[in-house]
Structures are given as structure tokens and as C-alpha cells.
Design a protein around this motif. Sequence first.
Motif, PDB file in Angstrom:
ATOM      1  N   ASN A 117      44.360 -87.604  76.840  1.00  0.00           N
ATOM      2  CA  ASN A 117      43.421 -88.101  75.821  1.00  0.00           C
ATOM      3  C   ASN A 117      41.980 -87.923  76.279  1.00  0.00           C
ATOM      4  O   ASN A 117      41.097 -87.629  75.469  1.00  0.00           O
ATOM      5  N   GLU A 118      41.745 -88.094  77.582  1.00  0.00           N
ATOM      6  CA  GLU A 118      40.387 -87.907  78.109  1.00  0.00           C
ATOM      7  C   GLU A 118      39.961 -86.449  77.982  1.00  0.00           C
ATOM      8  O   GLU A 118      38.803 -86.156  77.665  1.00  0.00           O
ATOM      9  N   LEU A 119      40.891 -85.538  78.238  1.00  0.00           N
ATOM     10  CA  LEU A 119      40.594 -84.109  78.071  1.00  0.00           C
ATOM     11  C   LEU A 119      40.228 -83.809  76.629  1.00  0.00           C
ATOM     12  O   LEU A 119      39.242 -83.111  76.358  1.00  0.00           O
ATOM     13  N   ILE A 120      41.011 -84.327  75.698  1.00  0.00           N
ATOM     14  CA  ILE A 120      40.752 -84.080  74.279  1.00  0.00           C
ATOM     15  C   ILE A 120      39.389 -84.620  73.869  1.00  0.00           C
ATOM     16  O   ILE A 120      38.615 -83.942  73.177  1.00  0.00           O
ATOM     17  N   GLN A 121      39.076 -85.822  74.314  1.00  0.00           N
ATOM     18  CA  GLN A 121      37.791 -86.435  73.954  1.00  0.00           C
ATOM     19  C   GLN A 121      36.620 -85.625  74.491  1.00  0.00           C
ATOM     20  O   GLN A 121      35.635 -85.381  73.774  1.00  0.00           O
ATOM     21  N   GLN A 122      36.716 -85.186  75.753  1.00  0.00           N
ATOM     22  CA  GLN A 122      35.616 -84.385  76.313  1.00  0.00           C
ATOM     23  C   GLN A 122      35.490 -83.061  75.578  1.00  0.00           C
ATOM     24  O   GLN A 122      34.381 -82.606  75.275  1.00  0.00           O
ATOM     25  N   HIS A 123      36.631 -82.443  75.289  1.00  0.00           N
ATOM     26  CA  HIS A 123      36.608 -81.145  74.612  1.00  0.00           C
ATOM     27  C   HIS A 123      35.925 -81.265  73.252  1.00  0.00           C
ATOM     28  O   HIS A 123      35.081 -80.434  72.894  1.00  0.00           O
ATOM     29  N   GLU A 124      36.284 -82.288  72.506  1.00  0.00           N
ATOM     30  CA  GLU A 124      35.715 -82.457  71.165  1.00  0.00           C
ATOM     31  C   GLU A 124      34.229 -82.791  71.209  1.00  0.00           C
ATOM     32  O   GLU A 124      33.450 -82.277  70.412  1.00  0.00           O
ATOM     33  N   SER A 125      33.828 -83.639  72.144  1.00  0.00           N
ATOM     34  CA  SER A 125      32.422 -84.057  72.201  1.00  0.00           C
ATOM     35  C   SER A 125      31.512 -82.963  72.746  1.00  0.00           C
ATOM     36  O   SER A 125      30.324 -82.931  72.438  1.00  0.00           O
ATOM     37  N   SER A 126      32.070 -82.042  73.541  1.00  0.00           N
ATOM     38  CA  SER A 126      31.254 -81.000  74.174  1.00  0.00           C
ATOM     39  C   SER A 126      31.046 -79.775  73.299  1.00  0.00           C
ATOM     40  O   SER A 126      30.173 -78.951  73.581  1.00  0.00           O
ATOM     41  N   ASN A 127      31.870 -79.634  72.258  1.00  0.00           N
ATOM     42  CA  ASN A 127      31.843 -78.430  71.422  1.00  0.00           C
ATOM     43  C   ASN A 127      32.086 -77.157  72.237  1.00  0.00           C
ATOM     44  O   ASN A 127      31.560 -76.084  71.916  1.00  0.00           O
ATOM     45  N   ALA A 128      32.874 -77.274  73.285  1.00  0.00           N
ATOM     46  CA  ALA A 128      33.200 -76.114  74.114  1.00  0.00           C
ATOM     47  C   ALA A 128      34.222 -75.228  73.399  1.00  0.00           C
ATOM     48  O   ALA A 128      35.031 -75.707  72.601  1.00  0.00           O
ATOM     49  N   LEU A 129      34.171 -73.947  73.718  1.00  0.00           N
ATOM     50  CA  LEU A 129      35.204 -73.044  73.218  1.00  0.00           C
ATOM     51  C   LEU A 129      36.505 -73.304  73.959  1.00  0.00           C
ATOM     52  O   LEU A 129      37.588 -73.335  73.365  1.00  0.00           O
ATOM     53  N   VAL A 130      36.393 -73.512  75.278  1.00  0.00           N
ATOM     54  CA  VAL A 130      37.560 -73.805  76.115  1.00  0.00           C
ATOM     55  C   VAL A 130      37.197 -74.885  77.126  1.00  0.00           C
ATOM     56  O   VAL A 130      36.114 -74.859  77.706  1.00  0.00           O
ATOM     57  N   SER A 131      38.115 -75.828  77.323  1.00  0.00           N
ATOM     58  CA  SER A 131      37.989 -76.825  78.381  1.00  0.00           C
ATOM     59  C   SER A 131      39.169 -76.642  79.324  1.00  0.00           C
ATOM     60  O   SER A 131      40.323 -76.711  78.900  1.00  0.00           O
ATOM     61  N   GLN A 150      29.835 -75.173  83.466  1.00  0.00           N
ATOM     62  CA  GLN A 150      30.085 -73.902  82.801  1.00  0.00           C
ATOM     63  C   GLN A 150      30.764 -72.925  83.764  1.00  0.00           C
ATOM     64  O   GLN A 150      30.351 -72.783  84.920  1.00  0.00           O
ATOM     65  N   LEU A 151      31.780 -72.234  83.268  1.00  0.00           N
ATOM     66  CA  LEU A 151      32.474 -71.219  84.064  1.00  0.00           C
ATOM     67  C   LEU A 151      31.532 -70.069  84.400  1.00  0.00           C
ATOM     68  O   LEU A 151      30.892 -69.501  83.519  1.00  0.00           O
ATOM     69  N   THR A 152      31.463 -69.725  85.701  1.00  0.00           N
ATOM     70  CA  THR A 152      30.561 -68.654  86.129  1.00  0.00           C
ATOM     71  C   THR A 152      31.262 -67.508  86.862  1.00  0.00           C
ATOM     72  O   THR A 152      30.670 -66.451  87.058  1.00  0.00           O
ATOM     73  N   MET A 212      32.401 -72.389  78.185  1.00  0.00           N
ATOM     74  CA  MET A 212      33.727 -72.538  78.797  1.00  0.00           C
ATOM     75  C   MET A 212      33.559 -73.520  79.949  1.00  0.00           C
ATOM     76  O   MET A 212      32.922 -73.187  80.958  1.00  0.00           O
ATOM     77  N   ILE A 213      34.083 -74.726  79.821  1.00  0.00           N
ATOM     78  CA  ILE A 213      33.718 -75.770  80.772  1.00  0.00           C
ATOM     79  C   ILE A 213      34.918 -76.327  81.538  1.00  0.00           C
ATOM     80  O   ILE A 213      36.070 -76.173  81.134  1.00  0.00           O
TER      81      ILE A 213
END
Length: 242
Positions: A117-131, A150-152, A212-213
Amino acid sequence: MNAMIFAAGLGSRLKPYTNNKPKALVALAGKTLLQRAIEKLKSLGVDRIVINVHHFADLIEDFLKENHNFGVDIRVSDERGELLETGGGLKKARELFIPNAPVLIYNVDILSSIDLNELIQQHESSNALVSMVMRNRESSRYLYFNQDKQLTGWKNCKTGETKVARPDMEKSEPLAFSGIHMVNPKLFDLIVEEGKFSIIDLYLRLAKTEKMIAFEDQSELWFDLGKPAQLLKAEGIVKNLE
């Protein structure tokens, strides 16, 4: 929300357990790895699970039928003709997902106490393409993330092979991938690769321009169950917990 369980692998590292069955049907403390993955995703309340199959595909289909799909809307993505690796497997499964809904990807050989659930919440709030779920642990291969998570880039420490996605990779933190990730459905329109390909290579290509975070997982329990020794170690821990 969709989920996808990667279960098509050959399970070569897990022999002799996989001599006559797929890795997904290897048991851990009385339950198959596939059942454990399904139950974790079911408890999360996902609306549909897609499972890709290749190695001993018939046995996985039979197992799902015998257990009435564990009361979940499950679709099977058939890779019997060709094993497509992680990126190709996700692309092939596209038409089986609920349209325009995120996809939570979970490797069948992962055992984790992560709060998804924490992953889902961060993903939604960050507007990332991929978490991507990452851990600070020893590994032979690392993904690199800057101060903004951010993935580098990526590096194989054994061979020295390096793949740079952004110029600040050398100043970034190396973290080990946990085999769990969440993708925005917009990802599918950005996939130009064909056939079999690695999802990590796809992510590295897109990281040049897309968000991509990392989601840093500090939960107590995480196992890659891909080898017999790891499976046996996890067996004792899980029996004590259950």
C-alpha cells in the motif's frame, strides 16, 4: 488496479526442485510460490492478476483451475512459443490488463514483508512513470538513483559493464532491485522494443526523459528464492512466522 506475476522463467538456478515443475509451483512451507504471490496481491485488493507462463505452463494452468483461481480474476499470458523475458512478457500481456489502470509487477520467486500500500501511495502521489522497489543490500548488479530518487544508470559489478541513463549517475546511490515495481499504463505506448527484451533495459532507455523513481524498502523480510540454499533458509523463517 492490475497486477502481473512473472512466472514464465525456466527456474534453472532452482534445480533439482524444477526438474519436473515450474519455479512457480515449488513449495515454501506448504504453499507454492505462486499461491503466496497471489494471496499477497489478493489481500491488497487488486482487480485483476495476469500470470505469464512458459516452462511447464500446463501445470500452472491446472493448478489455477484446481484452486478456482483463488477467487481472483486471473488471466494467463501464454509464452509457450517463445520466452519473452521481462520486458517482452509485459508487452505481450498488455491486452489482458484492465485498460488505463496501473500494473503492479511481482516476481513469483520473491518473498517479502513489504507493505505494498505504501508503494501504491508513493507511486500515485509522485506521478512517476515507474516506481521500483529497491533495497540497500549486497548484489552483483545495481541500479543507481540520484537525490530525487530518479533512475540514472545500471552497473554489473562482476564484469564492470555500465549503462548510463543520466549524466549524474556517478554521483548517484547504488541500490539493489527487489523484483517488485509499479507502472503507469502510459508506459505501454512508449515501448518500441520487439520480441524478447529486458524490462530493465527499457527502464534505462526511458529514464533519460521520464520519471522513473526508487521506492526504498526497509521492511524486515525479503528473499530471492531463486536458489535452493535461499529457499531452505526462507523455509525456516516462514515456518516460525506462520
